[in-house]
Design a protein around this motif. Structure first.
Motif, PDB file in Angstrom:
ATOM      1  N   GLN A  23      52.005 133.278 -31.850  1.00 49.75           N
ATOM      2  CA  GLN A  23      51.167 134.080 -32.263  1.00 49.75           C
ATOM      3  C   GLN A  23      52.704 134.333 -33.342  1.00 49.75           C
ATOM      4  OE1 GLN A  23      48.919 137.195 -30.728  1.00 49.75           O
ATOM      5  NE2 GLN A  23      48.913 138.086 -33.379  1.00 49.75           N
ATOM      6  N   THR A  24      52.246 134.113 -34.537  1.00 46.78           N
ATOM      7  CA  THR A  24      53.481 134.573 -35.660  1.00 46.78           C
ATOM      8  C   THR A  24      52.730 135.585 -36.824  1.00 46.78           C
ATOM      9  OG1 THR A  24      55.215 133.941 -36.713  1.00 46.78           O
ATOM     10  CG2 THR A  24      53.000 133.061 -36.808  1.00 46.78           C
ATOM     11  N   ALA A  25      53.334 136.098 -38.226  1.00 48.42           N
ATOM     12  CA  ALA A  25      53.021 136.820 -39.285  1.00 48.42           C
ATOM     13  C   ALA A  25      51.854 135.526 -39.362  1.00 48.42           C
ATOM     14  CB  ALA A  25      54.736 136.884 -39.469  1.00 48.42           C
ATOM     15  N   THR A  26      51.225 136.309 -39.945  1.00 50.83           N
ATOM     16  CA  THR A  26      50.050 135.847 -40.535  1.00 50.83           C
ATOM     17  C   THR A  26      50.487 134.810 -42.126  1.00 50.83           C
ATOM     18  OG1 THR A  26      49.599 137.690 -41.904  1.00 50.83           O
ATOM     19  CG2 THR A  26      48.729 137.168 -39.946  1.00 50.83           C
ATOM     20  N   ASP A  27      51.911 135.055 -42.550  1.00 53.48           N
ATOM     21  CA  ASP A  27      52.130 134.203 -43.668  1.00 53.48           C
ATOM     22  C   ASP A  27      52.862 133.282 -43.765  1.00 53.48           C
ATOM     23  OD1 ASP A  27      53.831 135.616 -42.865  1.00 53.48           O
ATOM     24  OD2 ASP A  27      54.229 136.697 -44.861  1.00 53.48           O
ATOM     25  N   ALA A  28      53.176 133.067 -41.722  1.00 50.30           N
ATOM     26  CA  ALA A  28      54.227 132.308 -41.456  1.00 50.30           C
ATOM     27  C   ALA A  28      53.333 130.445 -41.710  1.00 50.30           C
ATOM     28  CB  ALA A  28      55.050 132.298 -40.098  1.00 50.30           C
ATOM     29  N   VAL A  29      54.402 129.492 -41.991  1.00 47.06           N
ATOM     30  CA  VAL A  29      53.874 128.260 -42.087  1.00 47.06           C
ATOM     31  C   VAL A  29      54.693 127.937 -40.198  1.00 47.06           C
ATOM     32  CG1 VAL A  29      54.260 126.180 -42.089  1.00 47.06           C
ATOM     33  CG2 VAL A  29      54.616 127.301 -44.238  1.00 47.06           C
ATOM     34  N   ALA A  30      54.080 127.044 -39.589  1.00 44.87           N
ATOM     35  CA  ALA A  30      54.197 127.409 -38.270  1.00 44.87           C
ATOM     36  C   ALA A  30      54.013 125.598 -38.217  1.00 44.87           C
ATOM     37  CB  ALA A  30      53.303 127.896 -36.872  1.00 44.87           C
ATOM     38  N   THR A  31      55.364 125.318 -37.557  1.00 43.23           N
ATOM     39  CA  THR A  31      54.994 123.172 -36.617  1.00 43.23           C
ATOM     40  C   THR A  31      56.052 123.448 -35.408  1.00 43.23           C
ATOM     41  OG1 THR A  31      57.925 123.473 -36.895  1.00 43.23           O
ATOM     42  CG2 THR A  31      56.632 123.044 -39.103  1.00 43.23           C
ATOM     43  N   VAL A  32      55.206 122.196 -35.140  1.00 40.24           N
ATOM     44  CA  VAL A  32      55.270 122.136 -32.749  1.00 40.24           C
ATOM     45  C   VAL A  32      55.948 119.997 -33.385  1.00 40.24           C
ATOM     46  CG1 VAL A  32      54.515 121.605 -30.905  1.00 40.24           C
ATOM     47  CG2 VAL A  32      54.063 123.348 -32.874  1.00 40.24           C
ATOM     48  N   ASN A  33      57.347 120.373 -32.864  1.00 39.58           N
ATOM     49  CA  ASN A  33      57.945 118.809 -32.214  1.00 39.58           C
ATOM     50  C   ASN A  33      57.375 118.501 -34.712  1.00 39.58           C
ATOM     51  OD1 ASN A  33      58.767 119.412 -30.308  1.00 39.58           O
ATOM     52  ND2 ASN A  33      56.887 117.974 -29.586  1.00 39.58           N
ATOM     53  N   GLY A  34      57.862 119.394 -35.079  1.00 38.54           N
ATOM     54  CA  GLY A  34      57.757 118.337 -36.736  1.00 38.54           C
ATOM     55  C   GLY A  34      56.526 119.059 -37.283  1.00 38.54           C
ATOM     56  N   GLN A  35      55.671 118.884 -36.504  1.00 37.27           N
ATOM     57  CA  GLN A  35      53.911 118.812 -37.058  1.00 37.27           C
ATOM     58  C   GLN A  35      53.206 120.462 -37.400  1.00 37.27           C
ATOM     59  OE1 GLN A  35      52.778 115.338 -37.464  1.00 37.27           O
ATOM     60  NE2 GLN A  35      54.472 114.736 -36.928  1.00 37.27           N
ATOM     61  N   VAL A  36      53.119 120.315 -38.938  1.00 34.95           N
ATOM     62  CA  VAL A  36      52.378 121.521 -39.273  1.00 34.95           C
ATOM     63  C   VAL A  36      51.563 121.643 -38.015  1.00 34.95           C
ATOM     64  CG1 VAL A  36      51.941 122.956 -41.208  1.00 34.95           C
ATOM     65  CG2 VAL A  36      54.041 121.435 -41.595  1.00 34.95           C
TER      66      VAL A  36
END
Length: 145
Positions: free
Chosen positions: A84-97
């Protein structure tokens, strides 16, 4: 005797001077004098492009990885990664959005190699704030019977 002293002095003086020069020393009369202190130049006028304020991460910006646990040992090669993160954040896991939903939650799956695997989760926002977490997950396949 003066005949003997003159040739010895004539031979030794160039050797002594060569030795002094090779060692980086100079005779006292030839020592370099320190350069006069340069007048301090005025500092350049600050410009908006040069000035940067320390970035303070707002309390509303965060990262919480809820699965998997760090240093988990698993027996499956496909593993869900969620957080979970802020609603306006962009998340990546191992470089993949990864898509972040309206509640700030994200979910994706990673494929593990046998042995230790690093999973890097990174979130950022449009103001340049970033937070990250790196997990280690160990994949030990189950033996086939």
């Amino acid at each position: 005797m003066s005949r003997f002293v003159l040739p010895v002095t004539t031979l030794l003086l160039p050797l002594i001077l060569a030795l002094v020069v090779a060692c980086g020393n100079t005779a006292p009369s030839q020592q370099a004098k320190p350069a006069p202190a340069a007048a301090a130049a005025p500092a350049p006028a600050p410009t908006a492009a040069v000035q940067t304020q320390p970035s303070i991460i707002p309390a509303s910006f965060f990262l919480e990885v809820t699965a998997p646990d760090n240093e988990a040992v698993v027996t499956v090669s496909h593993l869900p990664v969620q957080g979970q993160t802020a609603t306006d954040a962009v998340a990546t896991v191992n470089g993949q959005v990864v898509e972040v939903d309206a509640q700030g939650q994200f979910l994706t799956e990673v494929t593990l190699e046998e042995g230790p695997n690093l999973i890097e989760v990174l979130v950022s926002d449009f103001e340049g704030h970033q937070q990250g977490q790196t997990l280690t997950v160990i994949y030990i396949p189950q033996p086939a019977f």
